[in-house]
Scaffold this motif. Structure first.
Motif, PDB file in Angstrom:
ATOM      1  N   LEU A   1      28.372 -54.494   3.693  1.00 34.48           N
ATOM      2  CA  LEU A   1      27.477 -55.315   4.505  1.00 34.48           C
ATOM      3  C   LEU A   1      27.703 -56.764   4.088  1.00 34.48           C
ATOM      4  CD1 LEU A   1      25.014 -55.568   6.465  1.00 34.48           C
ATOM      5  CD2 LEU A   1      23.537 -55.306   4.455  1.00 34.48           C
TER       6      LEU A   1
ATOM      7  N   ILE B   1      27.452 -47.415   1.859  1.00 39.88           N
ATOM      8  CA  ILE B   1      27.655 -48.861   1.751  1.00 39.88           C
ATOM      9  C   ILE B   1      27.988 -49.158   0.293  1.00 39.88           C
ATOM     10  CG2 ILE B   1      26.577 -51.136   2.034  1.00 39.88           C
ATOM     11  CD1 ILE B   1      24.696 -49.774   4.134  1.00 39.88           C
TER      12      ILE B   1
ATOM     13  N   SER C   1      28.397 -49.329  12.141  1.00 38.81           N
ATOM     14  CA  SER C   1      28.720 -49.170  10.723  1.00 38.81           C
ATOM     15  C   SER C   1      29.072 -47.726  10.365  1.00 38.81           C
ATOM     16  CB  SER C   1      27.552 -49.652   9.861  1.00 38.81           C
ATOM     17  OG  SER C   1      26.447 -48.777  10.004  1.00 38.81           O
TER      18      SER C   1
END
Lengths: 400, 97
Positions: A272, A255, A250
Motif C-alpha cells: 500500500l 499486504i 488489490s
C-alpha cells in the motif's frame, strides 16, 4: 519476455528497465518552455519531458525527482535550470551520476537565454542519445517488475469488472514474484479493517489504520473527498461505494508493506502506498488529479501502471507505460482507441473474470517486451509534481 | 438469450446494480426474488430491493456504502438524492453531467 529475449535494459545499479527514455527535466516553471522546446523534436526517439514547477525548496519533490531520474526505464537526463530557482540541482546531478547514467545540465542564465539554451540543449540531447542507446540489454520477467494500480474516471462498472480483474491479475503477478502497489488512500474509506487484517504483521496493521485515520482527517479538512461529478453520473453515490470497488484492484494477497512516495519496495509482494501528506493539513489536495499518484508509484519504481477506467480516461504517463483497462462496455465501444483491455465485456456475458485477468497479464508481458500501449502510441506522457511533506517510514512499515 | 437485468453482489444487499437501462414499471427477477422498478434506473446504477428507512445503512458488496437520507421504496433509484456518505459528502452544486 516470456521466451527470455533480451528486451529489457540493464542499468549500472543492477535494476532492469522496460523502456529507455532520455529525460529532459525542468527545475522550475520558468525553465519549462525551454525544456519543452529542447525535447519536442526528439519525441520519436524516446525523449520525454518532466519537471518541477515550484521555486520554493521541498524535500518530497527533490526525492521524487531523484527517484524518477534514476528510474530503471530512464537511460539519461538533461536538466534545464533557469539558474536562480531553489531546487538543489547539484544534489540531483550527483544522484543521477552515482547511478551510472549520463547527466548534463543546461542553465539558461549562464548559456545566454532562451535561443542559446534551446540550441545547446538539443546538441546535448543528440550527443546523449548515443550514450543512452549503448546500455546493455537483459531479459525481463514478471519477477523483475514493479506494477502500479490506479483507477480514474470510475463509475458504477469499475468495481464490477476492471477492478476485480486487475485484482485477480495482481494475485497472479505476486505469485510469479512481482511487486504490486495499490494506493488511493482517499478511496479506501470503509476498507480500513479489511486492509488491517491482510497486513503481514500487527504493527503494519496499526500503521495502515493510522494512515487511513490521517486520510479521513485530511480529506475532511479539505471538505471534498476523492469523489466527483463523473463518478455520480456513472452511478456511484458515495466515496465508500467508490472505495470498495477501487479496493478490489488489490486482489487477495497479504499486504507486506506500507510505502511513502519515492520509497523503493524492499522485496516483492503487495504494497500500500501512503500518498496523504504527514503533519498538519497544509499541502492542498493529496491527489490533485490521477497523474499525481501515477507519478508517485513510478517514483517507487513502478515499471508500468494498470489503470482502470469506467467513464473513459485517456491519460498515459511519462517514464512508465499505462495499460488502460476499461470497465464499462459502452465506454469501450466509444473510446476503443484509448483502451488496452476490454474488461466491460464481463457485464455483457462475454467472458469470465479469469479470462480478463489472463488478458491483463498478457498485456503486461507484451508491454514489458516493448509493445507500445494505447496511450504510448497516442503520444501521451502526462506528468505532475507538487508540494508535500512526508515523515520517513518507520520499521513497522516493512515487517521482516 | 436474455441476460439478467440486475446484479446482486451479496445476499444481504439492500440494492442491486442494473446491467442495462431499466424503465419504470419493469418487473425484474433476480436470484432470490423480484422487484418492480418505480424509477428509471440507468445502466450501472442502483435499485432498492427492499424498503430502506431514513438513517438506515445501505448495503452493497455486503457492506455499508452510506446511509439513507429519505425513506426508500422497493424499486426506487438509490443515488445521491436519497443516500449519503458516512465519511465525506462533497458539495454537489457544481456537478454537471
Amino acid at each position: 519476455m516470456v521466451d527470455g529475449t533480451a528486451t529489457g535494459f540493464l542499468r549500472a545499479d543492477g535494476r532492469k528497465g522496460i523502456r529507455n527514455h532520455l529525460l529532459v527535466a525542468y527545475l522550475v516553471e520558468c525553465a519549462h518552455h525551454v525544456a519543452r522546446a529542447i525535447a519536442t523534436p526528439f519525441a520519436e526517439q524516446g525523449v520525454q519531458l518532466i519537471g518541477f514547477s515550484g521555486c520554493y525548496p521541498n524535500t518530497y519533490a527533490q526525492d521524487v525527482m531523484d527517484a524518477l531520474c534514476t528510474h530503471p526505464n530512464v537511460g539519461g537526463v538533461l536538466l534545464v535550470s533557469l539558474g536562480c530557482e531553489e531546487f538543489d540541482r547539484s544534489r540531483l546531478v550527483r544522484a543521477v551520476a552515482a547511478s551510472g547514467r549520463p547527466v548534463d545540465v543546461a542553465v539558461i542564465q549562464k548559456l545566454g537565454g532562451t535561443r542559446e539554451t534551446i540550441t545547446a540543449g538539443r546538441e546535448r540531447v543528440r550527443r546523449m542519445l548515443d550514450e543512452v542507446a549503448a546500455v546493455p540489454r537483459a531479459s525481463v520477467g514478471l519477477a523483475d517488475l514493479v506494477i502500479g494500480t490506479k483507477c480514474g474516471g470510475s463509475d458504477g462498472t469499475s468495481g464490477l469488472s476492471a477492478n476485480p480483474a486487475i485484482g485477480r491479475a495482481a494475485d497472479r503477478l505476486i505469485d510469479a514474484g512481482a511487486t504490486v502497489i495499490f494506493e488511493e488512500l482517499g478511496e479506501l474509506f470503509g476498507c480500513e479493517r479489511h486492509m488491517a487484517e491482510r497486513a503481514a504483521s500487527p504493527a503494519l496493521a496499526a500503521e495502515i489504520l493510522s494512515v487511513m485515520a490521517k486520510s479521513a482527517r485530511y480529506y475532511g479538512t479539505m471538505e471534498h473527498g476523492s469523489f466527483g461529478g463523473g463518478n455520480i453520473s456513472g452511478g456511484l453515490s458515495t466515496v465508500e461505494e467508490k472505495s470498495i470497488g477501487a479496493y478490489t484492484k488489490s486482489g487477495t494477497r497479504p499486504i507486506v508493506g506500507l510505502l511513502k512516495p519515492a520509497t523503493r519496495p524492499p522485496r516483492p509482494g503487495l504494497y500500500l502506498m501512503d500518498m496523504v501528506p504527514d503533519g498538519p493539513v497544509r499541502w492542498g489536495f493529496p491527489n490533485i488529479n490521477d497523474t499525481t499518484e501515477v507519478v508517485e508509484m513510478i517514483a517507487c519504481g513502478a515499471h508500468l501502471t494498470l489503470f482502470s477506467t469506467g467513464r473513459g480516461s485517456v491519460v498515459g504517463s511519462a517514464i512508465a507505460p499505462v495499460i488502460k483497462v476499461c470497465a464499462n462496455p459502452e465506454t469501450y465501444r466509444r473510446m476503443q482507441g484509448d483502451m488496452d483491455v476490454d474488461a466491460g465485456r464481463l457485464l455483457e456475458g462475454r467472458g469470465t473474470l479469469d479470462e480478463v485477468a489472463d488478458e491483463i497479464v498478457r498485456a503486461i508481458a507484451a508491454t514489458a517486451a516493448g509493445t507500445p500501449t494505447a496511450s504510448e502510441a497516442l503520444g501521451h506522457q502526462e506528468f505532475v509534481l507538487g508540494y508535500k511533506h512526508f515523515a520517513p517510514a518507520g520499521p513497522a512499515c516493512f515487517p521482516a | 438469450m436474455t441476460r439478467a437485468a440486475l446484479l446482486v453482489l451479496a445476499a444481504e444487499d439492500d440494492v442491486a446494480v442494473s446491467l442495462r437501462a431499466i424503465a419504470p414499471g419493469e418487473r425484474l427477477l433476480y436470484e432470490t426474488g423480484e422487484v418492480v422498478a418505480v424509477d428509471a434506473i440507468p445502466f450501472a446504477h442502483k435499485i432498492a430491493l427492499r424498503r430502506i428507512a431514513t438513517g438506515a445503512p445501505v448495503r452493497k458488496f455486503g457492506v455499508p456504502i452510506g446511509r439513507a437520507t429519505a425513506d426508500i421504496a422497493p424499486g426506487a433509484l438509490v443515488h445521491v438524492h436519497n443516500i449519503a456518505s458516512d465519511y465525506i459528502n462533497n458539495a454537489l452544486e457544481h456537478f454537471e453531467d
